[in-house]
Design a protein around this motif. Sequence first.
Motif, PDB file in Angstrom:
ATOM      1  N   ILE A 178       0.901 -12.958  -4.199  1.00  0.00           N
ATOM      2  CA  ILE A 178       1.068 -12.151  -5.407  1.00  0.00           C
ATOM      3  C   ILE A 178       1.293 -10.703  -5.001  1.00  0.00           C
ATOM      4  CG2 ILE A 178      -0.062 -11.322  -7.500  1.00  0.00           C
ATOM      5  CD1 ILE A 178      -1.632 -13.946  -7.572  1.00  0.00           C
ATOM      6  N   PHE A 179       2.335 -10.096  -5.552  1.00  0.00           N
ATOM      7  CA  PHE A 179       2.711  -8.735  -5.212  1.00  0.00           C
ATOM      8  C   PHE A 179       2.407  -7.824  -6.397  1.00  0.00           C
ATOM      9  CE2 PHE A 179       4.853 -11.528  -2.433  1.00  0.00           C
ATOM     10  CZ  PHE A 179       5.238 -10.841  -1.294  1.00  0.00           C
ATOM     11  N   ILE A 180       1.758  -6.699  -6.117  1.00  0.00           N
ATOM     12  CA  ILE A 180       1.404  -5.751  -7.167  1.00  0.00           C
ATOM     13  C   ILE A 180       2.089  -4.415  -6.890  1.00  0.00           C
ATOM     14  CG2 ILE A 180      -0.833  -6.844  -7.602  1.00  0.00           C
ATOM     15  CD1 ILE A 180      -2.115  -4.445  -6.057  1.00  0.00           C
ATOM     16  N   SER A 181       2.392  -3.691  -7.939  1.00  0.00           N
ATOM     17  CA  SER A 181       2.893  -2.320  -7.781  1.00  0.00           C
ATOM     18  C   SER A 181       1.729  -1.399  -7.460  1.00  0.00           C
ATOM     19  CB  SER A 181       3.564  -1.864  -9.074  1.00  0.00           C
ATOM     20  OG  SER A 181       3.810  -0.469  -9.054  1.00  0.00           O
ATOM     21  N   ASP A 182       1.971  -0.449  -6.558  1.00  0.00           N
ATOM     22  CA  ASP A 182       0.903   0.517  -6.259  1.00  0.00           C
ATOM     23  C   ASP A 182       0.775   1.578  -7.342  1.00  0.00           C
ATOM     24  OD1 ASP A 182       3.128   2.097  -5.792  1.00  0.00           O
ATOM     25  OD2 ASP A 182       2.580   2.672  -3.756  1.00  0.00           O
ATOM     26  N   GLY A 183       1.677   1.555  -8.343  1.00  0.00           N
ATOM     27  CA  GLY A 183       1.586   2.537  -9.415  1.00  0.00           C
ATOM     28  C   GLY A 183       1.649   3.963  -8.895  1.00  0.00           C
ATOM     29  N   TRP A 184       2.345   4.161  -7.769  1.00  0.00           N
ATOM     30  CA  TRP A 184       2.531   5.465  -7.134  1.00  0.00           C
ATOM     31  C   TRP A 184       1.225   6.060  -6.616  1.00  0.00           C
ATOM     32  CZ3 TRP A 184       7.488   5.501  -6.413  1.00  0.00           C
ATOM     33  CH2 TRP A 184       8.335   4.908  -7.369  1.00  0.00           C
ATOM     34  N   ASN A 185       0.198   5.221  -6.484  1.00  0.00           N
ATOM     35  CA  ASN A 185      -1.077   5.657  -5.914  1.00  0.00           C
ATOM     36  C   ASN A 185      -1.437   4.647  -4.825  1.00  0.00           C
ATOM     37  OD1 ASN A 185      -3.700   6.411  -5.263  1.00  0.00           O
ATOM     38  ND2 ASN A 185      -4.250   6.896  -7.385  1.00  0.00           N
ATOM     39  N   PHE A 186      -0.871   4.861  -3.640  1.00  0.00           N
ATOM     40  CA  PHE A 186      -0.949   3.903  -2.550  1.00  0.00           C
ATOM     41  C   PHE A 186      -2.377   3.688  -2.081  1.00  0.00           C
ATOM     42  CE2 PHE A 186       0.661   2.905   2.000  1.00  0.00           C
ATOM     43  CZ  PHE A 186       0.674   1.549   1.723  1.00  0.00           C
ATOM     44  N   ARG A 187      -3.146   4.758  -1.947  1.00  0.00           N
ATOM     45  CA  ARG A 187      -4.517   4.635  -1.441  1.00  0.00           C
ATOM     46  C   ARG A 187      -5.389   3.790  -2.377  1.00  0.00           C
ATOM     47  NH1 ARG A 187      -5.609   7.822   2.880  1.00  0.00           N
ATOM     48  NH2 ARG A 187      -4.152   9.535   3.324  1.00  0.00           N
ATOM     49  N   LYS A 188      -5.223   3.992  -3.671  1.00  0.00           N
ATOM     50  CA  LYS A 188      -6.016   3.221  -4.631  1.00  0.00           C
ATOM     51  C   LYS A 188      -5.654   1.742  -4.547  1.00  0.00           C
ATOM     52  CE  LYS A 188      -7.504   3.363  -9.478  1.00  0.00           C
ATOM     53  NZ  LYS A 188      -7.376   4.103 -10.768  1.00  0.00           N
ATOM     54  N   ALA A 189      -4.365   1.455  -4.373  1.00  0.00           N
ATOM     55  CA  ALA A 189      -3.926   0.064  -4.247  1.00  0.00           C
ATOM     56  C   ALA A 189      -4.482  -0.568  -2.977  1.00  0.00           C
ATOM     57  CB  ALA A 189      -2.402  -0.003  -4.256  1.00  0.00           C
ATOM     58  N   ILE A 190      -4.576   0.205  -1.902  1.00  0.00           N
ATOM     59  CA  ILE A 190      -5.145  -0.315  -0.659  1.00  0.00           C
ATOM     60  C   ILE A 190      -6.601  -0.723  -0.873  1.00  0.00           C
ATOM     61  CG2 ILE A 190      -5.906   0.345   1.661  1.00  0.00           C
ATOM     62  CD1 ILE A 190      -3.348   2.025   1.889  1.00  0.00           C
ATOM     63  N   ASP A 191      -7.381   0.146  -1.501  1.00  0.00           N
ATOM     64  CA  ASP A 191      -8.796  -0.160  -1.732  1.00  0.00           C
ATOM     65  C   ASP A 191      -8.947  -1.419  -2.584  1.00  0.00           C
ATOM     66  OD1 ASP A 191      -9.493   2.064  -0.278  1.00  0.00           O
ATOM     67  OD2 ASP A 191      -9.766   3.352  -2.030  1.00  0.00           O
ATOM     68  N   TYR A 192      -8.126  -1.546  -3.607  1.00  0.00           N
ATOM     69  CA  TYR A 192      -8.186  -2.729  -4.472  1.00  0.00           C
ATOM     70  C   TYR A 192      -7.848  -3.994  -3.689  1.00  0.00           C
ATOM     71  CZ  TYR A 192      -6.738  -6.040  -8.127  1.00  0.00           C
ATOM     72  OH  TYR A 192      -6.584  -7.148  -8.905  1.00  0.00           O
ATOM     73  N   THR A 193      -6.796  -3.922  -2.895  1.00  0.00           N
ATOM     74  CA  THR A 193      -6.327  -5.105  -2.171  1.00  0.00           C
ATOM     75  C   THR A 193      -7.327  -5.563  -1.132  1.00  0.00           C
ATOM     76  OG1 THR A 193      -4.055  -4.351  -2.511  1.00  0.00           O
ATOM     77  CG2 THR A 193      -4.404  -6.031  -0.840  1.00  0.00           C
ATOM     78  N   LEU A 194      -7.971  -4.635  -0.456  1.00  0.00           N
ATOM     79  CA  LEU A 194      -8.984  -5.000   0.530  1.00  0.00           C
ATOM     80  C   LEU A 194     -10.118  -5.798  -0.109  1.00  0.00           C
ATOM     81  CD1 LEU A 194      -9.136  -1.701   2.619  1.00  0.00           C
ATOM     82  CD2 LEU A 194      -8.346  -3.928   3.436  1.00  0.00           C
ATOM     83  N   GLN A 195     -10.458  -5.455  -1.337  1.00  0.00           N
ATOM     84  CA  GLN A 195     -11.509  -6.200  -2.035  1.00  0.00           C
ATOM     85  C   GLN A 195     -11.040  -7.599  -2.445  1.00  0.00           C
ATOM     86  OE1 GLN A 195     -12.884  -3.830  -5.333  1.00  0.00           O
ATOM     87  NE2 GLN A 195     -13.499  -2.111  -4.044  1.00  0.00           N
ATOM     88  N   LYS A 196      -9.785  -7.690  -2.898  1.00  0.00           N
ATOM     89  CA  LYS A 196      -9.271  -8.988  -3.343  1.00  0.00           C
ATOM     90  C   LYS A 196      -9.068  -9.945  -2.171  1.00  0.00           C
ATOM     91  CE  LYS A 196      -8.503  -9.719  -7.084  1.00  0.00           C
ATOM     92  NZ  LYS A 196      -9.358 -10.091  -8.233  1.00  0.00           N
ATOM     93  N   ASN A 197      -8.579  -9.415  -1.051  1.00  0.00           N
ATOM     94  CA  ASN A 197      -8.269 -10.255   0.109  1.00  0.00           C
ATOM     95  C   ASN A 197      -9.468 -10.342   1.050  1.00  0.00           C
ATOM     96  OD1 ASN A 197      -5.639 -10.685  -0.774  1.00  0.00           O
ATOM     97  ND2 ASN A 197      -4.824  -8.947   0.367  1.00  0.00           N
ATOM     98  N   SER A 198     -10.544 -10.885   0.544  1.00  0.00           N
ATOM     99  CA  SER A 198     -11.777 -10.977   1.313  1.00  0.00           C
ATOM    100  C   SER A 198     -12.019 -12.407   1.778  1.00  0.00           C
ATOM    101  CB  SER A 198     -12.967 -10.497   0.465  1.00  0.00           C
ATOM    102  OG  SER A 198     -14.185 -10.718   1.140  1.00  0.00           O
TER     103      SER A 198
END
Length: 550
Positions: free
Chosen positions: A283-303
């Motif tokens: 599943i691919f998500i847009s970072d919504g132009w806030n790359f760091r926030k998307a990184i933090d979210y993804t690290l939690q999901k991909n556990s």
Amino acid sequence: MKGFLQKAKAELRGKTQRDTIGFPGRHFGNGHSQGQYYDPPDEQFVCSDSENVQAQTIHDPTPLDILRYRYHHATNLGSIYVIERWLQPSRFPDGAEGSSELAAVKAWVDRIGIEATKQKFEEDWTNALSEDDIQWLVDEAKCTTIRLPIGYFDLPGAEFTQDTPFEPYARVYEGAWNNIRTLISRLRAHSIGVLLDLHALPGGANAQEHSGTNSGRAEFWNSSSNRDLGVRCCQFLAEDATTGSEIAGIQLVNEALWEAEGMYEWYDECIDAISDIDASIPIFISDGWNFRKAIDYTLQKNSVNVDQPTSPVVIDTHYYWAFTDDDKKKSPQQVIWEVHTKLAELDGKEGSVLDRGAVQVIVGEYSCVLTEDSWAKSGGTPKEELVEQFGEAQSKRYQQRAGGSFFWTYKMDWMPGGEWGFTAQSDAGNIVPPPYTQLSLEERGWFVEKARDEKDRRMRKAVQQHVTYWRRVDPHGSYEFEKYQHGWNVGFQDALAFFEGRATQGDKIGMLEIWVLKRVRESGYRGALTWQFEHGLRKGIQDLYAAVEI
């Protein structure tokens, strides 16, 4: 070349035979291609963590695995199922107002009626990509994947357009999804995967025309009915994928609005809905132009440490230097230097899915376009030379740090497209495929044989170095070194399968972090020493690449 390969093979066999004489071995029972383990001198394995082993589900990579997890040297298809006037003005009748999909369909229906418009749109979709186009993508561009922008109105059934601006035109789109499915199959037959990108969501995830209308508003995020319809779109795509369409992934949204209200909560809904249907679909998500926030979210999901794993989540980020006042102030040389700084936010976030989770990124859109203001600051260097440097810098950087890069775009009326065109930039050699894509079948076959011949020697060396290091660092520690050896064998065999191709062109594990996550989850290991398996897995992949020189 043939004589060289034969001579090299003979020398390789002789060297491998000399290296392996005199080393007794033993086998470990179950698992994926574990092969032979050679005991390091005077070492005994301590199995203090064995009670934490669960059922193992590791199998050889399938062609679909390779389609999804290889490096995506890719392009967007362009303005086919979501029309943008600047790319395809021919899709609009003379005098049409507006520049979006809605503007186009309305103008045609007003002019020629709904049945004739339906026929016209279906012809446009069908003729968008010829067999010659697909062959060029494979043979010349070395393209592995297409990011395919679609709209919610392209999905079958009146429920997808009901109570939306496209409801009056639902008949026009009745054949859209079957057309898309046919295109997916045609591309798959040539080993090109398709990332289905929900480019246009109801109400618009951003205010641009590529959201489907010229409303100038992003009304998706603050409408519960729109958001619910967006989830149903994702469910439909996941369910359809289970019928054999073999897609590379599903992208939930394109270029989401900055800090869109409830965006990540909506991502959670979609990820859960897709995972309930098929948790193997990336599943691919847009970072919504806030790359760091998307990184933090993804690290939690991909556990690894979750009771019910969901589909792997990948961040889509876009890089352009042609739209802002700040970009206009930069010279081409400054932009080229800046390319090398992109994706630095990943530093320190990769390399251990057990500790941090997995973060995986693609560059879903980029181009070789700069503003005229920037070109005017070139200092006399020819534009063609700077475009080449710009394209090469992006190709190299994204191949180093991302799981794929998707040029914007392939199809437009004004082919080959200049600095916006995948055709123009590929033919000019400015967009550079990974070097291993240039190998002939004979060269690839020779490297595969070389890797197989070297496998045992490389495995022994890796395990002995690992054991020696940890016995020196912590001589009284308890370890399960067989997990490292198992991981090494899995990693080496996985990377070899990708390199061989297995009904694809042959590639590299580009989506490495989520592939490691997948393998750790499948290993059955959950205790404190599972890191041994992950370390071995990464080392085995690394050693295969050393063997085949990529």
